[in-house]
Write an enzyme that holds these catalytic residues in place. Structure first.
Site, PDB file in Angstrom:
ATOM      1  CG  HIS A 307       7.402 -12.758  -3.921  1.00 35.01           C
ATOM      2  ND1 HIS A 307       6.508 -13.742  -3.574  1.00 35.01           N
ATOM      3  CD2 HIS A 307       7.051 -12.331  -5.147  1.00 35.01           C
ATOM      4  CE1 HIS A 307       5.651 -13.909  -4.563  1.00 35.01           C
ATOM      5  NE2 HIS A 307       5.945 -13.062  -5.534  1.00 35.01           N
ATOM      6  CG  ASP A 364       8.624  -7.255 -10.927  1.00 33.89           C
ATOM      7  OD1 ASP A 364       8.312  -7.503 -12.089  1.00 33.89           O
ATOM      8  OD2 ASP A 364       7.870  -7.412  -9.954  1.00 33.89           O
TER       9      ASP A 364
HETATM   10  N1  CMC Z   1      12.675  -3.008   0.871  1.00 41.80           N
HETATM   11  C1  CMC Z   1      12.823  -2.819   2.204  1.00 41.80           C
HETATM   12  N2  CMC Z   1      12.174  -3.512   3.146  1.00 41.80           N
HETATM   13  C2  CMC Z   1      11.297  -4.435   2.727  1.00 41.80           C
HETATM   14  C3  CMC Z   1      11.079  -4.699   1.354  1.00 41.80           C
HETATM   15  C4  CMC Z   1      11.813  -3.952   0.417  1.00 41.80           C
HETATM   16  N3  CMC Z   1      11.650  -4.152  -0.906  1.00 41.80           N
HETATM   17  N4  CMC Z   1      10.150  -5.676   1.225  1.00 41.80           N
HETATM   18  C5  CMC Z   1       9.789  -6.013   2.471  1.00 41.80           C
HETATM   19  N5  CMC Z   1      10.481  -5.271   3.389  1.00 41.80           N
HETATM   20  C6  CMC Z   1      10.434  -5.400   4.862  1.00 41.80           C
HETATM   21  C7  CMC Z   1       9.179  -4.764   5.434  1.00 41.80           C
HETATM   22  O1  CMC Z   1       9.401  -3.419   5.792  1.00 41.80           O
HETATM   23  C8  CMC Z   1       8.914  -5.654   6.627  1.00 41.80           C
HETATM   24  O2  CMC Z   1       9.834  -5.282   7.653  1.00 41.80           O
HETATM   25  P1  CMC Z   1       9.394  -5.410   9.221  1.00 41.80           P
HETATM   26  O3  CMC Z   1       9.102  -6.859   9.438  1.00 41.80           O
HETATM   27  O4  CMC Z   1      10.572  -4.922   9.987  1.00 41.80           O
HETATM   28  O5  CMC Z   1       8.175  -4.541   9.388  1.00 41.80           O
HETATM   29  C9  CMC Z   1       9.356  -7.051   6.162  1.00 41.80           C
HETATM   30  O6  CMC Z   1      10.341  -6.806   5.148  1.00 41.80           O
HETATM   31  C10 CMC Z   1       8.220  -7.892   5.575  1.00 41.80           C
HETATM   32  O7  CMC Z   1       7.579  -7.115   4.555  1.00 41.80           O
HETATM   33  P2  CMC Z   1       6.020  -7.095   4.302  1.00 41.80           P
HETATM   34  O8  CMC Z   1       5.671  -5.839   3.588  1.00 41.80           O
HETATM   35  O9  CMC Z   1       5.307  -7.387   5.597  1.00 41.80           O
HETATM   36  O10 CMC Z   1       5.870  -8.359   3.380  1.00 41.80           O
HETATM   37  P3  CMC Z   1       4.700  -8.665   2.375  1.00 41.80           P
HETATM   38  O11 CMC Z   1       4.747 -10.096   2.093  1.00 41.80           O
HETATM   39  O12 CMC Z   1       3.403  -8.108   2.890  1.00 41.80           O
HETATM   40  O13 CMC Z   1       5.062  -7.802   1.066  1.00 41.80           O
HETATM   41  C11 CMC Z   1       6.031  -7.137  -0.986  1.00 41.80           C
HETATM   42  C12 CMC Z   1       5.666  -8.319  -0.066  1.00 41.80           C
HETATM   43  C13 CMC Z   1       6.380  -7.707  -2.351  1.00 41.80           C
HETATM   44  C14 CMC Z   1       4.827  -6.226  -1.144  1.00 41.80           C
HETATM   45  C15 CMC Z   1       7.216  -6.362  -0.388  1.00 41.80           C
HETATM   46  O14 CMC Z   1       8.342  -7.210  -0.254  1.00 41.80           O
HETATM   47  C16 CMC Z   1       7.585  -5.118  -1.205  1.00 41.80           C
HETATM   48  O15 CMC Z   1       6.986  -4.065  -0.997  1.00 41.80           O
HETATM   49  N6  CMC Z   1       8.579  -5.225  -2.149  1.00 41.80           N
HETATM   50  C17 CMC Z   1       8.898  -4.123  -3.014  1.00 41.80           C
HETATM   51  C18 CMC Z   1       7.905  -4.040  -4.161  1.00 41.80           C
HETATM   52  C19 CMC Z   1       8.149  -5.115  -5.198  1.00 41.80           C
HETATM   53  O16 CMC Z   1       9.267  -5.289  -5.657  1.00 41.80           O
HETATM   54  N7  CMC Z   1       7.083  -5.815  -5.588  1.00 41.80           N
HETATM   55  C20 CMC Z   1       7.116  -6.857  -6.616  1.00 41.80           C
HETATM   56  C21 CMC Z   1       6.888  -8.195  -6.046  1.00 41.80           C
HETATM   57  S1  CMC Z   1       7.318  -9.511  -7.187  1.00 41.80           S
HETATM   58  C22 CMC Z   1       6.213  -9.402  -8.505  1.00 41.80           C
HETATM   59  C23 CMC Z   1       4.853  -9.861  -8.163  1.00 41.80           C
HETATM   60  O17 CMC Z   1       4.611 -11.047  -7.945  1.00 41.80           O
HETATM   61  O18 CMC Z   1       3.996  -8.993  -8.111  1.00 41.80           O
END
Ligand code: CMC
Length: 430
Positions: A307, A364
């Site tokens: 998140h 989720d």
């Molecule tokens: N599985 C594997 N790796 C992950 C995941 C995951 N679910 N989430 C983040 N990472 C890694 C990502 O690859 C990155 O790694 P690195 O620093 O080595 O490049 C690091 O963790 C940081 O991730 P980010 O994408 O830069 O973080 P963000 O804050 O931009 O994204 C997120 C947040 C929710 C989009 C992401 O964690 C994600 O894609 N999660 C899976 C989808 C999901 O479950 N979404 C629902 C969120 S909760 C409900 C809501 O509020 O919408």
């Protein structure tokens, strides 16, 4: 003494910027005069570090796993409140007294039917249309019936339009489901509670009446409360951005619904269960999925994990995990997907990849297991999230319109394209 941040630029110019302080001691540097005074803008893709408003609705401390609506902890509200009471709290800022709550409930019941002409809109969609498409289209279409939602008086009419929205989305959502399964629409019933009215519209058929179930009703109430607001997330920000152009509350919320649909936001709940089902049907365990999630070359992510703001347990995930056990036990259901989910969580929480990046299960991760248990089909999961989030979106829209400092949302950019060049006639182009 008021805190000031001093910015020193390479060209020798310096600027003192006011520091704003929130009620929980959060601090923000006010850069609104930065460009006018220095010529510089800030850049922050994905708004990772940008506050877009001051808000008194929801407090989220992602480092410590804290979530409060209007000062009340999510744990207290989940245990003691109802969805409609929480909706009132979010929109009005205070818990209602008995009369206020009764009036609010009555107003919502009164508006639960949609205009009969809207029934025909459903005929235009293919049977397999995703219900989020139908929900957003229908909410947008509500603008056509309530013209007082637009123009100068829109904020004055927010009370009635809030009630209409909260009421009618359940009817629209249930009709979308009925359309997908080819069953006749079931109209709302005023004598039922909000949750049981929705369940009745979803699951009763002319040939058989729907049997009410307290466990299912309570589970639904809980899910709606936990989804009701989450401060400036992707969909709430969308509602604010669209609303900032003075678009009406229906148009703004319809846009929020579409933002929510994406798999990285509310669409994740559908993706989680589809992932768990895949693991179950393959029957080869979870390690392949953990490895795929850790492989930076793969597009795969462990859905329901990670998140932007929570760098600790999502407090809603804890509540839902407990509810999963409770609801499944009461309904005497043994769901193999719950065991897979628990194993995934355990493995991920002890794996360096997830620990280093502070990736925890979010809301989720477990919601789909409860939805499955209470009979909600997978393609309706994100619709359920949207039903819960309606009061939050309304509260964000209302707060923005009441803010005297509100301006149309209009970010800037750092242009990286061509400098000016001469137009070349087509005959001379290579
Ligand atoms: N599985 C594997 N790796 C992950 C995941 C995951 N679910 N989430 C983040 N990472 C890694 C990502 O690859 C990155 O790694 P690195 O620093 O080595 O490049 C690091 O963790 C940081 O991730 P980010 O994408 O830069 O973080 P963000 O804050 O931009 O994204 C997120 C947040 C929710 C989009 C992401 O964690 C994600 O894609 N999660 C899976 C989808 C999901 O479950 N979404 C629902 C969120 S909760 C409900 C809501 O509020 O919408």
């Amino acid at each position: 003494m008021t805190e000031i941040a001093k910015l020193v630029l390479k060209n020798g110019k310096s600027l003192e910027l006011p520091v704003l302080k929130g009620s929980e001691n959060e601090k923000a540097i006010d850069i609104s005069e930065l460009r006018a005074k220095t010529g510089y803008i800030t850049i922050d893709p994905g708004f990772v570090n940008t506050g877009v408003c001051e808000s008194a609705i929801t407090f989220l401390d992602g480092e410590n796993g804290v979530l409060r609506y209007r000062g009340y902890s999510i744990e207290q509200l989940a245990k003691k409140s109802t969805f409609i009471e929480v909706a009132y709290l979010l929109i009005h800022g205070e818990l209602p007294n008995e009369t206020q709550l009764k009036d609010f409930v009555d107003r919502i019941s009164l508006h639960s039917m949609i205009h009969e002409d809207m029934r025909h809109f459903f005929d235009g969609f293919a049977q397999n249309t995703h219900p989020m498409v139908i929900l957003s289209s229908m909410v947008s279409a509500l603008s056509a019936y309530y013209s007082e939602a637009s123009g100068k008086a829109s904020i004055e009419n927010i009370e009635i339009n809030s009630a209409r929205l909260i009421a009618k989305v359940t009817t629209i959502a249930a009709f979308a489901y009925k359309k997908s399964v080819g069953q006749p629409f079931v109209y709302p019933k005023d004598e039922l509670t909000y949750a049981s009215n929705f369940l009745n519209m979803m699951f009763s058929v002319p040939a058989e009446s729907f049997v009410k179930d307290k466990v299912i009703e309570q589970a639904l109430e809980l899910m709606l409360i936990l989804h009701a607001d989450h401060e400036q997330n992707c969909s709430a920000s969308t509602v604010r951005v669209v609303g900032s152009s003075k678009a009406n509350v229906y148009a703004s919320v319809a846009s929020g619904i579409l933002a929510l649909w994406g798999p990285l936001h509310g669409g994740a709940n559908q993706q989680v269960v589809q992932m768990l089902e895949k693991i179950y049907l393959e029957g080869k365990g979870i390690s392949k999925y953990i490895e795929m999630a850790k492989n930076q070359k793969s597009e795969f992510r462990l859905m329901g994990f990670g998140h932007r703001v929570y760098k600790n347990f999502d407090p809603r995930a804890k509540i839902i995990k407990d509810a999963c056990y409770r609801v499944l036990k009461k309904l005497e259901i043994k769901d193999p997907l719950l065991e897979i989910a628990i194993e995934l969580e355990k493995t991920a929480l002890t794996d360096d990849y997830f620990i280093e990046r502070k990736l925890y299960p979010t809301l989720d991760f477990y919601t789909g297991i409860i939805y499955r248990a209470i009979g909600i089909p997978v393609n309706m999961f994100t619709v359920m999230f949207a039903l819960g989030r309606i009061p939050g979106w309304i509260a964000q829209w209302k707060e923005m319109h009441e803010d005297p400092n509100q301006k149309i949302a209009r970010p800037r950019q750092l242009f990286t394209g061509h400098k000016e060049r001469k137009y070349i006639p087509i005959s001379q182009r290579i």
